[in-house]
Motif scaffolding. Sequence first.
Motif, PDB file in Angstrom:
ATOM      1  N   UNK A 102       0.814  -1.211   0.000  1.00 42.27           N
ATOM      2  CA  UNK A 102       0.000   0.000   0.000  1.00 42.27           C
ATOM      3  C   UNK A 102       0.845   1.257   0.000  1.00 42.27           C
ATOM      4  N   UNK A 103       2.127   1.139  -0.337  1.00 43.18           N
ATOM      5  CA  UNK A 103       3.016   2.297  -0.341  1.00 43.18           C
ATOM      6  C   UNK A 103       3.056   2.905  -1.740  1.00 43.18           C
ATOM      7  N   UNK A 104       3.133   4.200  -1.794  1.00 45.22           N
ATOM      8  CA  UNK A 104       3.168   4.912  -3.068  1.00 45.22           C
ATOM      9  C   UNK A 104       4.608   5.013  -3.564  1.00 45.22           C
ATOM     10  N   UNK A 105       5.193   3.854  -3.881  1.00 51.26           N
ATOM     11  CA  UNK A 105       6.566   3.808  -4.375  1.00 51.26           C
ATOM     12  C   UNK A 105       6.607   2.848  -5.550  1.00 51.26           C
ATOM     13  N   UNK A 106       7.643   2.981  -6.364  1.00 54.90           N
ATOM     14  CA  UNK A 106       7.811   2.078  -7.483  1.00 54.90           C
ATOM     15  C   UNK A 106       8.315   0.720  -7.032  1.00 54.90           C
ATOM     16  N   UNK A 107       8.123  -0.282  -7.887  1.00 55.36           N
ATOM     17  CA  UNK A 107       8.544  -1.632  -7.542  1.00 55.36           C
ATOM     18  C   UNK A 107      10.040  -1.716  -7.258  1.00 55.36           C
ATOM     19  N   UNK A 108      10.854  -0.909  -7.978  1.00 55.23           N
ATOM     20  CA  UNK A 108      12.297  -0.959  -7.782  1.00 55.23           C
ATOM     21  C   UNK A 108      12.692  -0.563  -6.362  1.00 55.23           C
ATOM     22  N   UNK A 109      11.863   0.266  -5.724  1.00 51.38           N
ATOM     23  CA  UNK A 109      12.185   0.716  -4.373  1.00 51.38           C
ATOM     24  C   UNK A 109      12.075  -0.397  -3.344  1.00 51.38           C
ATOM     25  N   UNK A 110      11.473  -1.517  -3.734  1.00 52.28           N
ATOM     26  CA  UNK A 110      11.345  -2.634  -2.807  1.00 52.28           C
ATOM     27  C   UNK A 110      12.601  -3.497  -2.767  1.00 52.28           C
ATOM     28  N   UNK A 111      13.498  -3.331  -3.725  1.00 52.69           N
ATOM     29  CA  UNK A 111      14.639  -4.235  -3.821  1.00 52.69           C
ATOM     30  C   UNK A 111      15.538  -4.137  -2.594  1.00 52.69           C
ATOM     31  N   UNK A 112      15.819  -2.909  -2.122  1.00 54.45           N
ATOM     32  CA  UNK A 112      16.691  -2.758  -0.953  1.00 54.45           C
ATOM     33  C   UNK A 112      16.078  -3.393   0.294  1.00 54.45           C
ATOM     34  N   UNK A 113      14.807  -3.107   0.636  1.00 52.08           N
ATOM     35  CA  UNK A 113      14.227  -3.762   1.815  1.00 52.08           C
ATOM     36  C   UNK A 113      14.157  -5.278   1.687  1.00 52.08           C
ATOM     37  N   UNK A 114      13.834  -5.787   0.491  1.00 53.39           N
ATOM     38  CA  UNK A 114      13.773  -7.244   0.318  1.00 53.39           C
ATOM     39  C   UNK A 114      15.167  -7.843   0.470  1.00 53.39           C
ATOM     40  N   UNK A 115      16.186  -7.162  -0.052  1.00 49.90           N
ATOM     41  CA  UNK A 115      17.559  -7.642   0.141  1.00 49.90           C
ATOM     42  C   UNK A 115      17.899  -7.683   1.624  1.00 49.90           C
ATOM     43  N   UNK A 116      17.501  -6.645   2.349  1.00 51.95           N
ATOM     44  CA  UNK A 116      17.726  -6.602   3.797  1.00 51.95           C
ATOM     45  C   UNK A 116      17.072  -7.808   4.475  1.00 51.95           C
ATOM     46  N   UNK A 117      15.843  -8.129   4.109  1.00 50.83           N
ATOM     47  CA  UNK A 117      15.155  -9.266   4.725  1.00 50.83           C
ATOM     48  C   UNK A 117      15.829 -10.580   4.361  1.00 50.83           C
ATOM     49  N   UNK A 118      16.304 -10.692   3.141  1.00 52.22           N
ATOM     50  CA  UNK A 118      17.029 -11.901   2.746  1.00 52.22           C
ATOM     51  C   UNK A 118      18.348 -12.021   3.507  1.00 52.22           C
ATOM     52  N   UNK A 119      18.931 -10.887   3.888  1.00 52.02           N
ATOM     53  CA  UNK A 119      20.134 -10.935   4.730  1.00 52.02           C
ATOM     54  C   UNK A 119      19.790 -11.449   6.127  1.00 52.02           C
ATOM     55  N   UNK A 120      18.564 -11.199   6.595  1.00 50.90           N
ATOM     56  CA  UNK A 120      18.126 -11.825   7.846  1.00 50.90           C
ATOM     57  C   UNK A 120      18.076 -13.339   7.688  1.00 50.90           C
ATOM     58  N   UNK A 121      17.635 -13.811   6.522  1.00 49.63           N
ATOM     59  CA  UNK A 121      17.643 -15.257   6.266  1.00 49.63           C
ATOM     60  C   UNK A 121      19.067 -15.792   6.389  1.00 49.63           C
ATOM     61  N   UNK A 122      20.024 -15.067   5.811  1.00 47.91           N
ATOM     62  CA  UNK A 122      21.423 -15.467   5.920  1.00 47.91           C
ATOM     63  C   UNK A 122      21.857 -15.518   7.380  1.00 47.91           C
ATOM     64  N   UNK A 123      21.496 -14.508   8.161  1.00 48.95           N
ATOM     65  CA  UNK A 123      21.865 -14.487   9.574  1.00 48.95           C
ATOM     66  C   UNK A 123      21.286 -15.683  10.314  1.00 48.95           C
ATOM     67  N   UNK A 124      20.014 -15.976  10.069  1.00 45.87           N
ATOM     68  CA  UNK A 124      19.345 -17.081  10.761  1.00 45.87           C
ATOM     69  C   UNK A 124      19.980 -18.408  10.394  1.00 45.87           C
ATOM     70  N   UNK A 125      20.191 -18.625   9.108  1.00 43.68           N
ATOM     71  CA  UNK A 125      20.763 -19.892   8.652  1.00 43.68           C
ATOM     72  C   UNK A 125      22.174 -20.090   9.199  1.00 43.68           C
ATOM     73  N   UNK A 126      22.962 -19.020   9.196  1.00 49.24           N
ATOM     74  CA  UNK A 126      24.339 -19.120   9.659  1.00 49.24           C
ATOM     75  C   UNK A 126      24.411 -19.408  11.155  1.00 49.24           C
ATOM     76  N   UNK A 127      23.501 -18.790  11.930  1.00 50.73           N
ATOM     77  CA  UNK A 127      23.508 -18.980  13.387  1.00 50.73           C
ATOM     78  C   UNK A 127      22.861 -20.300  13.803  1.00 50.73           C
ATOM     79  N   UNK A 128      22.050 -20.873  12.939  1.00 53.85           N
ATOM     80  CA  UNK A 128      21.367 -22.118  13.279  1.00 53.85           C
ATOM     81  C   UNK A 128      19.968 -21.912  13.808  1.00 53.85           C
TER      82      UNK A 128
END
Length: 231
Positions: A102-128
């Motif tokens: 519901x944000x008034x932003x272009x689709x490209x603007x989502x790439x940075x936040x989604x990358x950030x969330x995927x980095x959380x996946x990396x953190x979780x997987x690495x820590x166990x």
Amino acid sequence: MLSYSLRRRRIILAAGMCYFCDAQAKMQADDCLFSQATSNASAQGCTGDTLNLRSQPQVRFVIEEVSARTTEIELRGCQEAPFEVVSLRTPANRFRINYPIARNVGDDSYIAPITHELCHVQQIRSAGGILQLRQTVQNSSARIELGADFLTGVLYKKYLEKVGAGGQQRNLRQFQHSLDLLGSYRSDEGSHGGPVHRIHAFRRGFFFQEFQRPLPELHDYFQREIYGNII
């Protein structure tokens, strides 16, 4: 933002605020990582990958870099939701990333936040696991969030190197500006983090000379050598 579902309980680290909700009782503030508790659900009106972010080349690149199979990552657009990662108990080793539509932003603007969330996946997987991750950073939301921002900068640099993108400074400014969609956070250590801290962590990752090192090593290095210079 990072969240964890455990039967009827839910732990969420979002913008530095912790929500620990139980189906039978509302937890006290001391039971949270930080000083807020609520029983409100985090995501509402969710469907599939509404914006088709999975088709974005950079999203596919990051999923590969965090060593996750595409079947392990579910993207969901929600009418009301923070950017968040949910670690699913069933099936195991799967992660759901919710994002607001519901944000008034272009689709490209989502790439940075989604990358950030995927980095959380990396953190979780690495820590166990999420609980293990929290233990490795002394239950510090700031360390988790800024660690993910640092890795986001690393992965953005790797992606630009791969595709040979020109105009890196312009692209960098646009990308780091999109991190503002994640908001700021409050640290359990009494200090306040915000856009400035997030941008500093991101830029330290982007300009880190040894950015080709394995992501777990880079995350550990950030926690040991860089975090204290940002907060």
